[in-house]
Design an enzyme around this catalytic site. Structure first.
Site, short mmCIF file in Angstrom:
data_model
loop_
_atom_site.label_atom_id
_atom_site.label_comp_id
_atom_site.label_asym_id
_atom_site.label_seq_id
_atom_site.Cartn_x
_atom_site.Cartn_y
_atom_site.Cartn_z
CB THR A 40 -16.96 -6.21 0.36
OG1 THR A 40 -15.94 -6.54 -0.58
CG2 THR A 40 -17.88 -7.41 0.54
CG ASP A 97 -15.56 -2.81 7.70
OD1 ASP A 97 -15.63 -2.60 6.47
OD2 ASP A 97 -14.83 -2.14 8.47
CB ALA A 99 -11.84 -8.75 5.78
CG ASP A 100 -8.07 -5.13 2.85
OD1 ASP A 100 -8.66 -4.77 1.82
OD2 ASP A 100 -7.88 -4.37 3.82
N GLY A 111 -7.84 -2.37 6.20
CA GLY A 111 -7.14 -1.12 6.03
C GLY A 111 -6.68 -0.84 4.62
N GLY A 112 -7.13 -1.67 3.66
CA GLY A 112 -6.79 -1.40 2.27
C GLY A 112 -7.31 -0.06 1.80
N GLY A 113 -8.38 0.42 2.42
CA GLY A 113 -8.94 1.73 2.11
C GLY A 113 -8.45 2.82 3.04
CD GLU A 119 -11.99 -0.21 7.77
OE1 GLU A 119 -12.52 -0.06 6.66
OE2 GLU A 119 -10.90 -0.81 7.93
#
Length: 242
Positions: A40, A97, A99-100, A111-113, A119
Site C-alpha cells: 500500500t 506508510d 499498516a497491517d 511490520g508484515g514486511g 518504519e
C-alpha cells in the site's frame, strides 16, 4: 455497483492520500518525508514521484524505510537520504506508510514486511504521520487476527519467546519464503510473530514488550497517532484525523 478489489483499494487509498496532502499543502516543495514499505505504501511513493516528475514538487528529501522502498525511489527519481544526513538532521516533516491493522483509536500494527524498526524510527520522528490502508486493515482490536511482529536479536530467541508466551501470546518464528531458515531483517535480526486469543491493550503492550531483553522493536505503533486514509470496496475513502 461493482466492488473494487483489495489491490485496487490499496492504490486508491495511497493515491488519494498523496493527492489530498499535496492539495492541502501538507506535502510541499523542500520537505523532508519518510516513505514506508509494502504493497500500500509503494503506490503512494509512485504518486509522489509523479508530482516530482511534472514539477509540482521540488527539492523533496525522502528517507525510505527499507531496501525495497529505497530501490523504488531510485527507480522513480525520488532523491534518497539517510536519517544521518545533515539535510535531514534526525527529523521529518511527514511520514506516510501502510499498516497491517489499524484500530478505531488509530493505533496500528506494522511490520508484515519485516521493516518495523526503520518504519518506527521514521514514524516516531515525523511531525505528522499518515497511514494508507484498504478496508480489511480496519479492525476493532489489534493482534487477534493479524500477528504482531517483534524484531529480536537471534541469540535471545528462547528467552524472548518465553517472555512473550507469559504475556499470553502464541509465538512463531517467521520463516523465509524461497529461503531455508528464518527471515533476516534489513538490520540483521529475526522476527517472531505473536497472536493473542483475546484483545490486549496496545499502548501498554508496546512498552511491556520493548522492555524484554533481546527485543529490538515491536510492531505496535501507538505513540504518534496517524491520520488515516482507508479505502472501501465501494470506491470511497474514509479519512480519519487529518
Amino acid at each position: 455497483m461493482s466492488e473494487i478489489s483489495q489491490n485496487e483499494q490499496k492504490v486508491l487509498a495511497a493515491r488519494t492520500a498523496v493527492e489530498t496532502l499535496v492539495n492541502k499543502g501538507l506535502i510541499f516543495s523542500g520537505m523532508k518525508i519518510g516513505l514506508g514499505t509494502g504493497s500500500t505504501a509503494l503506490p503512494a511513493v509512485k504518486r509522489l514521484s509523479e508530482y516530482i516528475a511534472d514539477g509540482t514538487l521540488k527539492d523533496i528529501k525522502a528517507v525510505p524505510t527499507s531496501f525495497q522502498t529505497e530501490n523504488a525511489c531510485i527507480d522513480w527519481g525520488i532523491p534518497v537520504y539517510s536519517f544521518k544526513d545533515r539535510a535531514i538532521n534526525g527529523e521529518l516533516d511527514l511520514a506516510i506508510d501502510g499498516a497491517d491493522e489499524i484500530d478505531t483509536e488509530c493505533n496500528c500494527i506494522k511490520g508484515g514486511g519485516a521493516a518495523l524498526l526503520r518504519e518506527k524510527i521514521v514514524a516516531y520522528n515525523a511531525k505528522k504521520f499518515v497511514i494508507v490502508a484498504d478496508s480489511s486493515k480496519a479492525v476493532n482490536s489489534l493482534g487477534t487476527k493479524f500477528a504482531l511482529p517483534v524484531e529480536i536479536i537471534a541469540e535471545a530467541y528462547v528467552p524472548v519467546k518465553k517472555a512473550l508466551e507469559k504475556l499470553g501470546a502464541k509465538v512463531v518464528l517467521r520463516e523465509g519464503v524461497r529461503k531455508c531458515g528464518p527471515v533476516i531483517t534489513d538490520n540483521g535480526n529475526q522476527i517472531v510473530d505473536c497472536l493473542w486469543e483475546k484483545p490486549v491493550d496496545p499502548v501498554k503492550m508496546e512498552d511491556v514488550i520493548n522492555d524484554i531483553t533481546g527485543v529490538v522493536e515491536v510492531g505496535f505503533f501507538t505513540k504518534n497517532k496517524p491520520a488515516a486514509f482507508i479505502a472501501k470496496a465501494d470506491g470511497s475513502v474514509e479519512v480519519r484525523g487529518l
